[in-house]
Design an enzyme around this catalytic site. Structure first.
Site, PDB file in Angstrom:
ATOM      1  N   GLU A 108       0.781  -1.237   0.031  1.00 38.41           N
ATOM      2  CA  GLU A 108       0.043   0.034  -0.042  1.00 38.41           C
ATOM      3  C   GLU A 108       1.127   1.218   0.005  1.00 38.41           C
ATOM      4  O   GLU A 108       1.664   1.451   0.880  1.00 38.41           O
ATOM      5  CB  GLU A 108      -0.944  -0.086   1.152  1.00 38.41           C
ATOM      6  CG  GLU A 108      -1.941   1.216   1.130  1.00 38.41           C
ATOM      7  CD  GLU A 108      -2.810   1.345   2.458  1.00 38.41           C
ATOM      8  OE1 GLU A 108      -3.266   0.149   3.085  1.00 38.41           O
ATOM      9  OE2 GLU A 108      -3.625   2.322   2.422  1.00 38.41           O
ATOM     10  N   LYS A 156      -7.228  -0.490  11.519  1.00 43.06           N
ATOM     11  CA  LYS A 156      -6.768  -0.931  10.314  1.00 43.06           C
ATOM     12  C   LYS A 156      -5.563  -0.088   9.707  1.00 43.06           C
ATOM     13  O   LYS A 156      -4.483  -0.649   9.392  1.00 43.06           O
ATOM     14  CB  LYS A 156      -8.045  -0.730   9.198  1.00 43.06           C
ATOM     15  CG  LYS A 156      -7.559  -1.437   7.909  1.00 43.06           C
ATOM     16  CD  LYS A 156      -6.594  -0.277   6.913  1.00 43.06           C
ATOM     17  CE  LYS A 156      -6.415  -1.024   5.589  1.00 43.06           C
ATOM     18  NZ  LYS A 156      -5.601  -0.595   4.794  1.00 43.06           N
ATOM     19  N   ASP A 191       3.816 -14.105  11.621  1.00 50.72           N
ATOM     20  CA  ASP A 191       2.590 -14.338  11.070  1.00 50.72           C
ATOM     21  C   ASP A 191       1.594 -13.313  11.247  1.00 50.72           C
ATOM     22  O   ASP A 191       0.828 -13.144  12.382  1.00 50.72           O
ATOM     23  CB  ASP A 191       2.306 -15.857  11.495  1.00 50.72           C
ATOM     24  CG  ASP A 191       0.975 -16.180  11.180  1.00 50.72           C
ATOM     25  OD1 ASP A 191       0.006 -15.728  10.556  1.00 50.72           O
ATOM     26  OD2 ASP A 191       0.659 -17.471  11.382  1.00 50.72           O
ATOM     27  N   HIS A 193      -2.873  10.383   0.012  1.00 49.30           N
ATOM     28  CA  HIS A 193      -3.064   8.972  -0.548  1.00 49.30           C
ATOM     29  C   HIS A 193      -2.997   9.037  -2.217  1.00 49.30           C
ATOM     30  O   HIS A 193      -2.226   8.355  -2.632  1.00 49.30           O
ATOM     31  CB  HIS A 193      -4.236   8.618  -0.149  1.00 49.30           C
ATOM     32  CG  HIS A 193      -4.465   7.042  -0.321  1.00 49.30           C
ATOM     33  ND1 HIS A 193      -3.815   6.125   0.519  1.00 49.30           N
ATOM     34  CD2 HIS A 193      -4.784   6.554  -1.349  1.00 49.30           C
ATOM     35  CE1 HIS A 193      -4.147   4.898  -0.268  1.00 49.30           C
ATOM     36  NE2 HIS A 193      -4.703   5.185  -1.162  1.00 49.30           N
TER      37      HIS A 193
END
Lengths: 431, 431
Positions: free
Chosen positions: B84, B273, B289, B386
């Site tokens: 991202e 998030k 992980d 962004h």
């Protein structure tokens, strides 16, 4: 050490040199490792470099495939990008097992996306309500340049509603907005709409409201409880074992394991983690954002006030039924989907699904993964399969050659794999 | 199409041919794409192939670094594997901002891991309690071969307790076990211990209990509310802006944004998030992980019964304080850490941290990421930064050359980036 200035403006070589000189002088192989992961194709490498900032090289995740998935009567080979051994193997095994029992069925329950403008308002609540109703057309008009293409594709803004949250936080309200974004995940679309709505809200409020209205922030939500998909399998109980008794006992134990995950958070978290092994592997391979999916899924799992299993199982009229219901805001256009060549290939392998089809495939991957995990847990235990797969990793760590690997695989067919037992065996055959 | 038999036994070439013939005949570049991601170094490629099953090639995630992190007085460059755009840029910016204000502080709150043996027992509860107490030595003795090495390193099994869950599910009990696993994440160790404990439990129960005891499953939990780390930053409020008023207003708005994430689940999910963008990027780069971390973190965020923000902020005695508390069961030995060359490099870059040090670094990466996101949200909005980063992706999709890229970057310094505005501009300069 003082802060480095202008690091992002350094060339890749300068960045690497800076690292090597200042942080990696104890690790002489650093430059070689960074270089050996670069792609020879300069244009391809530049493409990958530009996905993020300060890229030094490519991090490899294994890209594998799980064959034999039958979903709504159609056959799929599912691409997976994942570093954990046994995930692809378990998915393939579960796919085949259920492929021989009618396959997976999947259906979309909803595709609603959510975004919010969060704001503070100290004035009269009724006045605010009337005001928000009165500017609905202004909202719609202002976002038109952003929404017109999405509307052509059948999506757009569904609703723009005022939500009062003043009981939770003083003066706090939301514009709670719902969207349809078709085959796009929609983050950019939703955020662009919301920022435009926020401007309209502040502008109009300044002119029309008697008290000050202040927007704090505007952003989509990754909590999408109405963007969900259901995947399921079913078969006669007796087809789950060699004898009727064995099948019945197995079905019962499997269902008990699921019930435990429904009522016990410590178990539910790991149960759902296993589901996400399957889901994230496909999400990554298809160029979607696994952090967004993870956040939405786990919040959904906790929506009752208690963290619970995403899968459920029961016996009904002699049928064993096993299903998952899960929120998945996925896209098959935009973002990385048309940029990352391997993502394009993954989508092609899945016959270029639209977003709804991809939701179904991903939910099935999660359900299959969970079947594999619970099946192992209630029969042989999780370690047997897992350590068999891990055996190869330990052997590679020991730099075992092909002959030694074959010997070890043979030996550990009938012996328990633990890290120390592998090392012991390896030292014996090498000496 | 019927199910394929023995796919996992095919050679890599046979697998690719099968895919191309049966699923990818509409995608002629398939073979070339799969091949161009393979590494020329056959031994290195085999190592990566063997991490999982049915590996076809390597999936690239960009591997970047975020410089200028000061944590407990020490300087770090943090490795991140993430696709991202803007995550590394935001982390670097936040690192520098707080580096100039005393840096990040981090402390371990606990390192306790959890595993459970889930079982059913229909007999007398008191009898069961006495029984479990009476076999504690048998438990300890049976796991000795597994625990002895871990004990040498200072870890091992902490406690083995009976938990009664019969109110939630008929006849359901647990052996709830806690572990210390030092620098290992510990999944294999814990699962191996639990399976051994389960054997002892069933064996002894058969001999000593009047009713039947049935183990359903034995497995570690990824819910680790006592394996947590706290990271924080603080500075005088006035150093947050050019003027005292500006600084005060900024601090207030920032805190309001955090409060909203504390009380509103739709916001909290996306807020967290964003934190996970930073956390997972380091987790991946260091060979841990991320599904395990994600599950544990989000369940922790929902532990009050309502899904909430992981970060908090306040003003106290003129100081702005911002912090995170997060469960992170991480390892710096075992698993991929000594197998994946780039993971070894990532750990070397971090000066080969032990597990506790890595927990601190990862928590700081999460806090920095959240600071960056909330800072953008309450000032310019999330889209500006962004879309600037995304601009490059769109340009690559359009196959823009260096000249066109430079022109576009210049143009969009003062114009809003949307997908369609970029295409429009691009078509104009190209024609």
């Amino acid at each position: 050490m003082k802060l480095v200035q202008g690091f992002s403006k350094f060339s890749k070589e300068e960045k690497i040199n800076f690292l090597v000189e200042n942080y990696l002088n104890h690790f002489p192989e650093a430059k070689h490792i960074l270089q050996q992961y670069l792609n020879d194709d300069i244009k391809l490498q530049r493409l990958h470099d530009e996905f993020i900032e300060n890229t030094l090289t490519n991090f490899y995740l294994p890209f594998g495939v799980a064959p034999n998935f039958t979903i709504n009567g159609q056959n799929y080979i599912i691409p997976m990008a994942i570093e954990e051994s046994s995930v692809v193997a378990a998915a393939s095994k579960a796919a085949k097992f259920w492929g021989e029992r009618g396959g997976f069925k999947a259906e979309i329950l909803g595709t609603e996306k959510v975004g919010q403008v969060h704001f503070l308002y100290h004035g009269n609540k009724d006045e605010l309500e009337v005001f928000i109703q009165s500017i609905q057309d202004d909202f719609r008009m202002a976002v038109k340049p952003i929404t017109k293409n999405m509307e052509k594709r059948g999506g757009g803004i569904q609703s723009i509603q005022l939500r009062t949250k003043t009981e939770d936080l003083e003066a706090y309200y939301q514009l709670h907005c719902t969207f349809q974004t078709k085959d796009a995940m929609g983050a950019n679309f939703i955020n662009s709409c919301l920022e435009e709505l926020a401007k309209v809200l502040e502008d109009k409020a300044e002119k029309q409201l008697s008290s000050k209205l202040e927007v704090i922030m505007s952003i989509l939500s990754n909590y999408v409880p109405n963007c969900t998909v259901k995947a399921k399998v079913a078969c006669p109980v007796e087809s789950l074992g060699k004898t009727k008794e064995e099948a019945q006992a197995y079905a019962l134990k499997f269902i008990q394991a699921i019930q435990i995950a429904e009522i016990e958070p410590y178990r539910a978290v790991t149960h759902n983690k296993g589901i996400m092994n399957g889901i994230d592997a496909v999400v990554l391979a298809t160029g979607n954002d696994f952090r967004a999916i993870e956040a939405g899924v786990h919040a959904f799992a906790s929506r009752s006030g208690k963290y619970q299993s995403l899968t459920h199982a029961k016996i009904e009229n002699g049928e064993f039924k096993f299903w998952i219901e899960v929120p998945l805001a996925l896209g098959t256009v935009g973002g990385l989907t048309s940029l990352h060549p391997l993502v394009k290939l993954a989508l092609a392998l899945l016959q270029n699904p639209n977003a709804e089809e991809l939701m179904k495939i991903v939910a099935v991957a999660g359900l299959a993964q969970n079947f594999g995990a619970v099946n192992s847990l209630v029969t042989t235990g999780i370690q047997q399969g897992h350590m068999k797969m891990h055996l190869m990793n330990i052997l590679n760590q020991l730099d075992a050659n092909t002959y030694e690997k074959e010997k070890a695989i043979e030996h550990f067919k009938s012996n328990t794999v633990t890290h120390s037992s592998v090392i012991e065996f390896f030292e014996k055959i090498r000496s």
